[in-house]
Design an enzyme around this catalytic site. Sequence first.
Site, mmCIF file in Angstrom:
data_model
loop_
_atom_site.group_PDB
_atom_site.id
_atom_site.type_symbol
_atom_site.label_atom_id
_atom_site.label_comp_id
_atom_site.label_asym_id
_atom_site.label_seq_id
_atom_site.Cartn_x
_atom_site.Cartn_y
_atom_site.Cartn_z
ATOM 1 N N TRP A 1 -12.452 11.851 8.741
ATOM 2 C CA TRP A 1 -11.113 11.511 8.877
ATOM 3 C C TRP A 1 -10.650 10.275 8.121
ATOM 4 C CZ3 TRP A 1 -8.462 7.434 11.251
ATOM 5 C CH2 TRP A 1 -6.852 7.602 11.369
ATOM 6 N N ARG B 1 0.855 -1.067 -0.112
ATOM 7 C CA ARG B 1 0.023 -0.027 -0.074
ATOM 8 C C ARG B 1 0.992 1.134 0.014
ATOM 9 N NH1 ARG B 1 -3.701 2.092 4.732
ATOM 10 N NH2 ARG B 1 -2.453 3.605 5.279
#
Length: 402
Positions: free
Chosen positions: A402, A147
């Site tokens: 968030w 990632r």
Amino acid sequence: MKIIEAKVIVTCPGRNFVTLKIITDQGLYGIGDATLNGRELSVVSYLEDHVIPCLIGRDASRIEDIWQYLYRGCYWRRGPVTMSAISAVDTALWDIKAKAANMPLYQLLGGASREGVMVYGHANGNDIEETKEEVSKYIELGYKAIRAQTGIPGLPSTYGVSKDKMYYEPADGALPTENVWSTEKYLDHTPKLFEALRNEFGFEHHLLHDVHHRLTPIEAARLGKSLEPYRLFWMEDCVAADNQESLRRVREHTVTPLAIGEIFNTVWDCKTLIEQELIDYIRTTVVHAGGISHLKQIAGFAALHHVKMGCHGATDLSPVCMGASLNFNLWVPNFGVQEYMRHTEETDAVFPHAYSFKDGYLHPGDKPGHGVEIDEALAAKYPYKRAFLPVNRKEDGTMWNW
Ligand code: KDG
Ligand code: MG
């Protein structure tokens, strides 16, 4: 085999973890993860005040009946607190059953469907150059899937970028810290990261990216389209999925594969997404989506619709969750990938475990049960410390996800 005792162990070896231990009259015990990042004590209370009194005296082998008892029987079904508590009970009971059968849990589930569980690690840097360096470190370690997140010019901090590289802790304040967000800056910068990574490393490794719920459907569609040349393994949480229909707009516009679900708690949170084939990977986990029993149900339903499992595995999911998840993923037919953000040495010492990493794959090991223990004496040396996840505001001060 009767349950004679159950207790909740809270420990903070660098970050908070909540663990449920269930003990039977035959001396066998099992443990389950009940950690809900930033809201830990609500699950502790739920377990201690409302679940444990109902467990004492029950037959530990009746896993499904106990699951249904806790889910249907509380009337206020679903939600992260309830489901984390149910998950912990379920995981501990599967641990006991596998120990009683003297088998690793994956054998009890149906045996291994593969030799190892492909995992992805987190490469991140303050800028594209630093992220490139981090990606190369993961490649050296043998990871097949990575990632990638990078800092955004003009923003003081960005989700997924940290100073600790193999693990990091987003719950960083005794009160929530406030981050600043700009969709425009993010959308302009992110494709440049993946262009640079493909130019540097080619197409041999899987690359993934987490948007962390920050875009609207049409913005996510644009990002997905702009990332197509770099052939991502997935784009994660590109929009908040309170409305599952939101993913349709993204799907209509891009062939970048979509993953979502780390904050989902039951199959109902992803029913439309799966049934209408709006996603490619479902990220529900053992600890937040009802344990092994319910994850089996989600995976079975997903398999009918070409959706693969891509379980959440950040550091706030304890090694107990990871051990259970690896047993599940070694077996599950429609496996995709497992997230693996490593834990700190302190955490690993509190939770001795049988799983191990080799060449980009994790294996759960062959100990009876899920293969993870808790050292209670060591756990007691790390008392709970309040910690919140950050909150996010747009540059003009508007509250955002968030
Ligand atoms: O507690 C929140 C974290 O688990 C989450 O921010 C991590 O999005 C995450 C991921 O994909 O690991
Ligand atoms: Mg995520």
